[in-house]
Scaffold this active site. Structure first.
Site, mmCIF file in Angstrom:
data_model
loop_
_atom_site.group_PDB
_atom_site.id
_atom_site.type_symbol
_atom_site.label_atom_id
_atom_site.label_comp_id
_atom_site.label_asym_id
_atom_site.label_seq_id
_atom_site.Cartn_x
_atom_site.Cartn_y
_atom_site.Cartn_z
ATOM 1 N N GLY A 89 34.816 42.661 39.145
ATOM 2 C CA GLY A 89 34.267 43.223 40.391
ATOM 3 C C GLY A 89 35.123 42.878 41.595
ATOM 4 O O GLY A 89 36.076 42.111 41.509
ATOM 5 N N ARG A 92 37.142 40.093 46.497
ATOM 6 C CA ARG A 92 37.614 39.840 47.870
ATOM 7 C C ARG A 92 37.791 41.128 48.657
ATOM 8 O O ARG A 92 38.317 41.113 49.752
ATOM 9 C CB ARG A 92 38.913 39.066 47.854
ATOM 10 C CG ARG A 92 40.008 39.708 47.017
ATOM 11 C CD ARG A 92 41.249 38.897 47.141
ATOM 12 N NE ARG A 92 42.265 39.303 46.193
ATOM 13 C CZ ARG A 92 43.510 38.930 46.271
ATOM 14 N NH1 ARG A 92 43.902 38.175 47.268
ATOM 15 N NH2 ARG A 92 44.378 39.306 45.377
ATOM 16 N N LYS A 107 40.523 44.509 52.087
ATOM 17 C CA LYS A 107 40.864 43.478 51.100
ATOM 18 C C LYS A 107 41.101 42.157 51.820
ATOM 19 O O LYS A 107 41.835 42.107 52.798
ATOM 20 C CB LYS A 107 42.116 43.906 50.329
ATOM 21 C CG LYS A 107 42.414 43.041 49.114
ATOM 22 C CD LYS A 107 43.343 43.771 48.173
ATOM 23 C CE LYS A 107 43.831 42.898 47.039
ATOM 24 N NZ LYS A 107 44.712 43.643 46.135
ATOM 25 N N ASP A 119 38.293 32.566 46.648
ATOM 26 C CA ASP A 119 37.816 32.302 48.006
ATOM 27 C C ASP A 119 37.552 33.578 48.807
ATOM 28 O O ASP A 119 37.234 33.517 49.984
ATOM 29 C CB ASP A 119 38.826 31.418 48.759
ATOM 30 C CG ASP A 119 40.220 32.039 48.779
ATOM 31 O OD1 ASP A 119 40.357 33.205 48.362
ATOM 32 O OD2 ASP A 119 41.163 31.353 49.209
ATOM 33 N N GLY A 120 37.737 34.730 48.163
ATOM 34 C CA GLY A 120 37.471 35.993 48.857
ATOM 35 C C GLY A 120 38.562 36.392 49.839
ATOM 36 O O GLY A 120 38.419 37.369 50.570
ATOM 37 N N ARG A 170 42.395 49.386 53.164
ATOM 38 C CA ARG A 170 42.936 50.297 52.153
ATOM 39 C C ARG A 170 42.074 51.560 52.066
ATOM 40 O O ARG A 170 40.852 51.506 52.295
ATOM 41 C CB ARG A 170 42.938 49.630 50.772
ATOM 42 C CG ARG A 170 43.603 48.273 50.728
ATOM 43 C CD ARG A 170 43.955 47.877 49.293
ATOM 44 N NE ARG A 170 42.807 47.636 48.432
ATOM 45 C CZ ARG A 170 42.913 47.362 47.134
ATOM 46 N NH1 ARG A 170 44.088 47.327 46.543
ATOM 47 N NH2 ARG A 170 41.823 47.133 46.397
ATOM 48 N N ASP A 246 41.323 46.771 34.846
ATOM 49 C CA ASP A 246 40.628 46.760 36.146
ATOM 50 C C ASP A 246 41.575 47.184 37.262
ATOM 51 O O ASP A 246 41.131 47.420 38.390
ATOM 52 C CB ASP A 246 40.032 45.372 36.444
ATOM 53 C CG ASP A 246 41.033 44.247 36.280
ATOM 54 O OD1 ASP A 246 41.549 44.069 35.175
ATOM 55 O OD2 ASP A 246 41.324 43.547 37.270
ATOM 56 N N ASN A 247 42.857 47.273 36.956
ATOM 57 C CA ASN A 247 43.827 47.751 37.946
ATOM 58 C C ASN A 247 44.302 49.165 37.622
ATOM 59 O O ASN A 247 45.370 49.573 38.082
ATOM 60 C CB ASN A 247 45.023 46.794 38.030
ATOM 61 C CG ASN A 247 44.648 45.459 38.660
ATOM 62 O OD1 ASN A 247 43.659 45.369 39.377
ATOM 63 N ND2 ASN A 247 45.417 44.441 38.374
HETATM 64 P P1 AMP Z 1 43.730 41.127 40.568
HETATM 65 O O1 AMP Z 1 44.534 40.436 39.524
HETATM 66 O O2 AMP Z 1 44.221 40.892 41.974
HETATM 67 O O3 AMP Z 1 43.539 42.564 40.279
HETATM 68 O O4 AMP Z 1 42.294 40.434 40.546
HETATM 69 C C1 AMP Z 1 41.504 40.308 39.382
HETATM 70 C C2 AMP Z 1 40.099 39.917 39.763
HETATM 71 O O5 AMP Z 1 40.097 38.684 40.481
HETATM 72 C C3 AMP Z 1 39.372 40.918 40.636
HETATM 73 O O6 AMP Z 1 38.010 40.886 40.275
HETATM 74 C C4 AMP Z 1 39.573 40.345 42.026
HETATM 75 O O7 AMP Z 1 38.593 40.759 42.933
HETATM 76 C C5 AMP Z 1 39.482 38.860 41.755
HETATM 77 N N1 AMP Z 1 40.178 38.051 42.744
HETATM 78 C C6 AMP Z 1 41.527 37.942 42.919
HETATM 79 N N2 AMP Z 1 41.814 37.107 43.934
HETATM 80 C C7 AMP Z 1 40.624 36.681 44.432
HETATM 81 C C8 AMP Z 1 40.234 35.795 45.488
HETATM 82 N N3 AMP Z 1 41.135 35.179 46.259
HETATM 83 N N4 AMP Z 1 38.914 35.613 45.696
HETATM 84 C C9 AMP Z 1 37.990 36.219 44.944
HETATM 85 N N5 AMP Z 1 38.287 37.056 43.924
HETATM 86 C C10 AMP Z 1 39.584 37.279 43.668
HETATM 87 MG MG MG Z 2 42.688 44.106 40.871
#
Ligand code: AMP
Ligand code: MG
Length: 479
Positions: A89, A92, A107, A119-120, A170, A246-247
């Site tokens: 989900g 952040r 974002k 940390d969001g 975005r 998820d990407n």
């Molecule tokens: P990503 O690899 O950036 O596509 O992130 C994979 C998952 O980790 C997604 O659910 C993101 O929302 C979550 N995520 C990545 N970085 C953070 C962060 N700093 N705080 C909270 N969730 C994160």
């Molecule tokens: Mg992602």
């Protein structure tokens, strides 16, 4: 129309609660605008200068809202590096709503239901990269999410060291990912797969509404769009780096720019992501990974669509379409207008020669776009010239079969072989300046991002040769 006068709708909130959770953004301290994209703003119907809109900053930072906006985070899961990762989900990213067919999302906007250990937040470094490359991919004609603004702040964010938090606003016609379907398959809520498919058809494939076998046709569209995007990635030398499901956007758009890279020297097996130890997402493996991801999507959709029929579509469409698109682009990159039986071999030999020559991929095609028989400017940028010299002889004989003038060929090639590519070393330089409060290079890069095929007087420093020490480096996932 001013940005702050936009009126949003929130069609995703018409779905049931498990598709999302409502959440308020957590504003950053002392936010400031670093850069805005007037070009992206036009998509929303905004024609007034973003920088003169005194509410823009508060709206993106979450201390004010656009009319009609209700903020929420979307639920999805996904396969990460080959393994199902459960519920992920928007951890952040916070969605604001939709206008003119574009969904707005910030974002780095703070914690959500899906933040897990995170940390969001998003740091300045990764936000600059995502902001610029979103606009650059658009400039290159590759389907992508867009970025309207980059915001800096004084909020400290803990990574390997303390960094400053930043935000990117975005835009995307859809934020649904392959992983959104995977979530509802994994929880066994199969009626929700149908609800989501209806939503995706309404949002991304409205021409399929009411059609017989609409869900199967939706899958075929996703396969087609994904194939076309991957063909374009391969043609410009783009390595995404984190092709988790998820990407993967449901409309085949490039999303979630993390440790991505454009090739410096041509290296087929290049891995841009430091954590990708097995090279699963290496440059040459992107077509196979996309196909594997489309299989995961078919599995997720199998409670509502016949799996064998999806499998057949995937087999019949994906590779042929990707290969056809890729060959067409390569023909154009070489300035070849007619088809010749030898072209497949010509292209194959070219890539062998490029690999052996250790030559900058972008620069090679740009110089080739002015080729008139003098091999020196090309051989001059190679380490090992032997094979490439032979290849140039092949190319020259092949050009003789074309009936287009040299001038016209050059013009066509210069319009498809970019001069400006956001390679990592140049992004890194812009980031280091920005971290010292000089944002001029970020804004210079934005200018060339929109028009990468043009000459930009005074901005040539943005396409200077890559220093040996930074060629094809790997990047960390930390963002
Ligand atoms: P990503 O690899 O950036 O596509 O992130 C994979 C998952 O980790 C997604 O659910 C993101 O929302 C979550 N995520 C990545 N970085 C953070 C962060 N700093 N705080 C909270 N969730 C994160
Ligand atoms: Mg992602």
């Amino acid at each position: 129309m001013k940005f702050s006068n936009l009126k949003l709708t929130t069609p995703y909130l018409e779905l049931e609660a498990p598709f999302y959770t409502k959440v308020e953004p957590t504003p950053l301290d002392k936010p400031f605008i670093i850069s805005t994209s007037q070009d992206a703003a036009k998509l929303l119907g905004v024609d007034e200068d973003l920088n003169l809109d005194d509410k823009l900053l508060c709206i993106i930072n979450g201390s004010e809202k656009l009319e009609g906006s209700e903020t929420f985070a979307m639920c999805y899961s996904g396969h990460q590096f080959g393994h199902f990762a459960g519920r992920l989900g928007d951890g952040r990213a916070i969605n604001l709503g939709k206008v003119n067919g574009w969904n707005l999302q910030v974002k780095g906007a703070g914690l959500t239901e899906y933040s897990r250990q995170g940390d969001g937040r998003a740091v300045l470094r990764s936000s600059i990269r995502e902001y610029l490359v979103s606009e650059a991919m658009h400039g290159l004609g590759i389907s992508t999410t867009r970025a309207l603004a980059l915001i800096g702040s004084d909020t400290d964010v803990a990574r390997a060291r303390w960094e400053k938090g930043a935000l990117v606003l975005r835009l995307s016609p859809t934020w649904v990912r392959f992983g959104t379907f995977e979530y509802f398959n994994s929880t066994g809520e199969h009626s929700k797969l149908q609800t989501l498919a209806d939503y995706v058809i309404a949002e991304s494939f409205p021409h399929l509404k009411g059609e017989e076998n609409a869900y199967l046709k939706m899958y075929a569209e996703i396969v087609k769009n994904t194939a076309l995007t991957i063909a374009k990635w391969q043609s410009v030398g783009f390595n995404h780096g984190v092709m988790n499901t998820d990407n993967m956007s449901i409309d085949g758009r490039t999303i979630d720019y993390g440790p991505f890279a454009f090739l410096d020297d041509y290296k087929k097996e290049y891995i841009c992501n430091h954590t990708d130890v097995d090279g699963q997402y290496r440059f040459s493996n992107q077509p196979a990974t996309a196909q594997w991801n489309l299989e995961r999507l078919a599995v997720a959709l199998s409670p509502i669509i016949n799996y064998d029929e999806m499998d057949e579509i995937l087999d019949d469409l994906f590779r042929p379409l990707l290969e056809r698109e890729y060959s067409e682009i390569m023909q154009k990159k070489l300035g070849l207008q007619m088809q010749d039986a030898e072209d497949e071999n010509l292209i194959y030999q070219l890539f062998r020669s490029l690999e052996m020559a250790s030559v900058d991929y972008t620069l090679f095609f740009r110089i080739l776009s002015r080729y008139k028989g003098n091999k020196f400017p090309l051989l001059d940028i190679c380490i090992n010239t032997e094979h490439l010299e032979k290849w140039l002889n092949m190319y020259e004989s092949r050009l003789e079969k074309e009936d287009v003038s040299t001038e016209k060929r050059h013009e066509n090639m210069l319009a498809i072989n970019p001069k400006y590519i956001l390679k990592n070393h140049i992004l890194q330089e812009a980031i280091e300046k920005a971290q010292a409060d000089d944002f001029s290079m970020v804004n210079d890069l934005l200018k060339v991002a929109y028009k990468p095929f043009d000459e930009h007087e005074g901005l040539e420093y943005l396409c200077k040769a890559v220093p040996l020490s930074s060629k094809n480096i790997k990047l960390s996932c930390s963002s």
